[in-house]
Each structure stands twice: as structure tokens, then as C-alpha cells.
Design an enzyme around this catalytic site. Structure first.
Site, PDB file in Angstrom:
ATOM      1  N   ARG A  71      -5.510 -28.382  27.662  1.00 51.76           N
ATOM      2  CA  ARG A  71      -4.538 -28.744  26.606  1.00 51.76           C
ATOM      3  C   ARG A  71      -3.489 -29.472  26.645  1.00 51.76           C
ATOM      4  O   ARG A  71      -2.390 -28.702  27.172  1.00 51.76           O
ATOM      5  CB  ARG A  71      -4.567 -27.493  25.625  1.00 51.76           C
ATOM      6  CG  ARG A  71      -3.750 -27.987  24.043  1.00 51.76           C
ATOM      7  CD  ARG A  71      -3.687 -26.698  23.352  1.00 51.76           C
ATOM      8  NE  ARG A  71      -4.840 -26.310  23.039  1.00 51.76           N
ATOM      9  CZ  ARG A  71      -4.933 -24.790  22.798  1.00 51.76           C
ATOM     10  NH1 ARG A  71      -3.949 -24.229  22.342  1.00 51.76           N
ATOM     11  NH2 ARG A  71      -6.162 -24.080  22.402  1.00 51.76           N
ATOM     12  N   HIS A 116      -3.624 -22.996  28.073  1.00 46.45           N
ATOM     13  CA  HIS A 116      -4.490 -24.009  27.849  1.00 46.45           C
ATOM     14  C   HIS A 116      -3.854 -25.129  28.784  1.00 46.45           C
ATOM     15  O   HIS A 116      -4.571 -25.866  29.741  1.00 46.45           O
ATOM     16  CB  HIS A 116      -4.745 -24.583  26.810  1.00 46.45           C
ATOM     17  CG  HIS A 116      -5.908 -23.570  26.194  1.00 46.45           C
ATOM     18  ND1 HIS A 116      -6.959 -23.629  26.370  1.00 46.45           N
ATOM     19  CD2 HIS A 116      -5.605 -22.622  25.156  1.00 46.45           C
ATOM     20  CE1 HIS A 116      -7.943 -22.626  25.649  1.00 46.45           C
ATOM     21  NE2 HIS A 116      -7.049 -22.122  24.643  1.00 46.45           N
ATOM     22  N   ASP A 123     -11.586 -21.635  25.929  1.00 43.21           N
ATOM     23  CA  ASP A 123     -12.051 -21.297  24.739  1.00 43.21           C
ATOM     24  C   ASP A 123     -13.547 -21.494  24.648  1.00 43.21           C
ATOM     25  O   ASP A 123     -13.974 -22.511  24.620  1.00 43.21           O
ATOM     26  CB  ASP A 123     -11.442 -21.997  23.438  1.00 43.21           C
ATOM     27  CG  ASP A 123     -10.080 -21.477  22.971  1.00 43.21           C
ATOM     28  OD1 ASP A 123      -9.571 -20.557  23.736  1.00 43.21           O
ATOM     29  OD2 ASP A 123      -9.077 -22.300  22.222  1.00 43.21           O
ATOM     30  N   GLU A 181      -7.793 -13.066  20.225  1.00 41.69           N
ATOM     31  CA  GLU A 181      -8.911 -13.877  19.996  1.00 41.69           C
ATOM     32  C   GLU A 181      -9.920 -13.658  20.963  1.00 41.69           C
ATOM     33  O   GLU A 181      -9.957 -13.589  22.116  1.00 41.69           O
ATOM     34  CB  GLU A 181      -8.330 -15.299  20.352  1.00 41.69           C
ATOM     35  CG  GLU A 181      -7.044 -15.670  19.474  1.00 41.69           C
ATOM     36  CD  GLU A 181      -6.348 -17.134  19.794  1.00 41.69           C
ATOM     37  OE1 GLU A 181      -5.550 -17.614  19.016  1.00 41.69           O
ATOM     38  OE2 GLU A 181      -6.527 -17.402  20.874  1.00 41.69           O
ATOM     39  N   HIS A 184     -10.868 -16.566  23.818  1.00 44.68           N
ATOM     40  CA  HIS A 184      -9.871 -17.119  24.699  1.00 44.68           C
ATOM     41  C   HIS A 184      -9.913 -16.225  25.592  1.00 44.68           C
ATOM     42  O   HIS A 184      -9.491 -14.898  25.741  1.00 44.68           O
ATOM     43  CB  HIS A 184      -8.631 -16.992  23.722  1.00 44.68           C
ATOM     44  CG  HIS A 184      -7.464 -17.296  24.534  1.00 44.68           C
ATOM     45  ND1 HIS A 184      -6.820 -18.589  24.137  1.00 44.68           N
ATOM     46  CD2 HIS A 184      -6.761 -16.765  25.775  1.00 44.68           C
ATOM     47  CE1 HIS A 184      -5.614 -18.771  25.094  1.00 44.68           C
ATOM     48  NE2 HIS A 184      -5.823 -17.665  25.959  1.00 44.68           N
TER      49      HIS A 184
END
Length: 218
Positions: A71, A116, A123, A181, A184
Site C-alpha cells: 500500500r 502494508h 489482507d 482484523e 490481516h
């Protein structure tokens, strides 16, 4: 793309993906800065671990569906800017029904420095290899709510079993889970633990990088 970063599907054939932040189907309600292609990027080390996970998942009748990998830092910055904007209610019921968007950071669902952006976090979920249907996990990707935590109350036995399967698959392949999460996971021995990159995810496989300083995980 910079050295050691690749499109995951090129090294992990058979993996499915839906890069949510390149689409309108994410908690911001529009494509996010830094994603101009619906592809998942990660380090070669991440891909090697995902291949192991894929083999383990297949032995249980599952495949892997990826929602996000690398990311860009500019995407994280975009999340921060979005969190300060007035609430419009469009994505709140699905993604953050019980908190204000400004609380995403203090609750641990979004961070100013994301794992990320180091290229070693993913994910993902599972899908049935026969039917192609997604495994029921007791909540969607990026549902920022306690029900998304590992060990959460309020989900069915089947959903809990699927979460356990995903956790077992990923941990045995060299990943650590994030407790808030269920989707994740971060590579245990990630190659760039202190570097946060900002090159965009583009259709062409060439991009320049921008390493950023140390920070927190997401």
C-alpha cells in the site's frame, strides 16, 4: 516496479484478487490515491510465503483471495485526510457502524504508518475451490468493529472455524495475524521492516520508489 516488488499473481498462479482500494468498493467510497491498477503488489518474500499458504489452503479445499498487499504511503495519507472530512454516511453502515471515522486510528483499524507500505502485509480471505464461493468469515473486509477481532463473540461456529483455518494456514506459512482484523497478516521475517514505500501501483510494472521512515503497523 522497484527491485524485489512484483505483482503477486505472477509468482502465485491461481491466486484470486480484488484490490479494493483501486475500486469504489472500500470504506472511503472511491479509488484511493496510489492505486491506478487493480493488481496486488508485494515483495518476492511475501509471494514465496503466499505460495506455501496456497498449498496449505488447497489441502483443505480452499484457495486464497487477496484484497490488499503493498500500500503506497500516499494511500495511507489519503485515509488520514478522509478521516477528517465531514461524515456523509455512505459507507458507515457497512464499514464502521459503531464508531466515528475519526476513531479508526485510535481503535487500531487504520494507522499513520502501515505495515502494508513495507510490502510484507496482506489482507485476504479463503474461497471454496469447487464452488468458487467465499468462505463465510463473520464480517466483510474492513469492517471496523469488535466482531472482526480474532475470538470475537457473535459469529457462528462455521465462521469461527473458517477464521481458524485461515489463521492456521497463514501462521504455518510464516505470517503473524493482527488481532483486530481477521483478514490481516504480516510476514514474520519481512525484508523491509523499517522502510515505508510510496511508489504507486500502476498497470505498467515500472515505478520509482520513495522510502519513508519508521512508524507503526496496521
Amino acid at each position: 516496479m522497484i527491485d524485489d516488488f512484483v505483482f503477486v499473481d505472477e509468482l502465485v498462479p491461481g491466486v484470486r484478487w480484488d484490490a479494493k482500494y483501486a475500486t469504489w468498493d472500500n470504506f472511503t467510497g472511491k479509488p484511493v490515491d496510489g492505486y491506478s491498477a487493480n493488481r496486488i503488489v508485494g515483495t518476492t518474500a511475501l509471494c514465496e510465503a503466499l505460495r506455501r499458504a496456497q498449498e496449505s489452503a488447497a489441502s483443505l479445499g480452499f484457495g486464497l483471495l487477496l484484497w490488499d498487499g503493498y500500500r503506497p504511503q500516499r494511500a495511507v495519507d489519503c485515509f488520514m485526510q478522509w478521516s477528517r472530512q465531514p461524515e456523509d454516511g455512505r459507507k458507515k453502515p457497512r464499514h464502521y457502524p459503531n464508531i466515528d471515522r475519526s476513531e479508526m486510528f485510535e481503535k487500531g483499524y487504520v494507522a499513520a504508518k502501515s505495515g502494508h507500505s513495507r510490502g510484507g502485509t496482506v489482507d485476504l480471505s479463503l474461497f471454496d475451490l469447487v464452488t468458487g464461493e467465499l468462505a463465510h468469515m463473520g464480517g466483510d473486509h474492513d469492517l471496523m468493529d469488535p466482531i472482526s477481532h480474532h475470538g470475537a463473540d457473535g459469529i457462528t461456529e462455521a465462521e469461527e472455524a473458517n477464521r481458524r483455518n485461515l489463521s492456521s494456514i497463514m501462521e504455518s506459512a510464516g505470517f503473524d495475524r493482527y488481532e483486530c482484523e481477521w483478514w490481516h497478516y504480516t510476514l514474520r521475517n519481512e525484508p523491509f521492516p523499517d522502510t515505508y514505500f510510496d511508489f504507486p501501483v500502476t498497470p505498467a510494472a515500472r515505478a520509482r520508489s520513495a522510502g519513508l521512515s519508521a512508524g507503526l503497523m496496521r
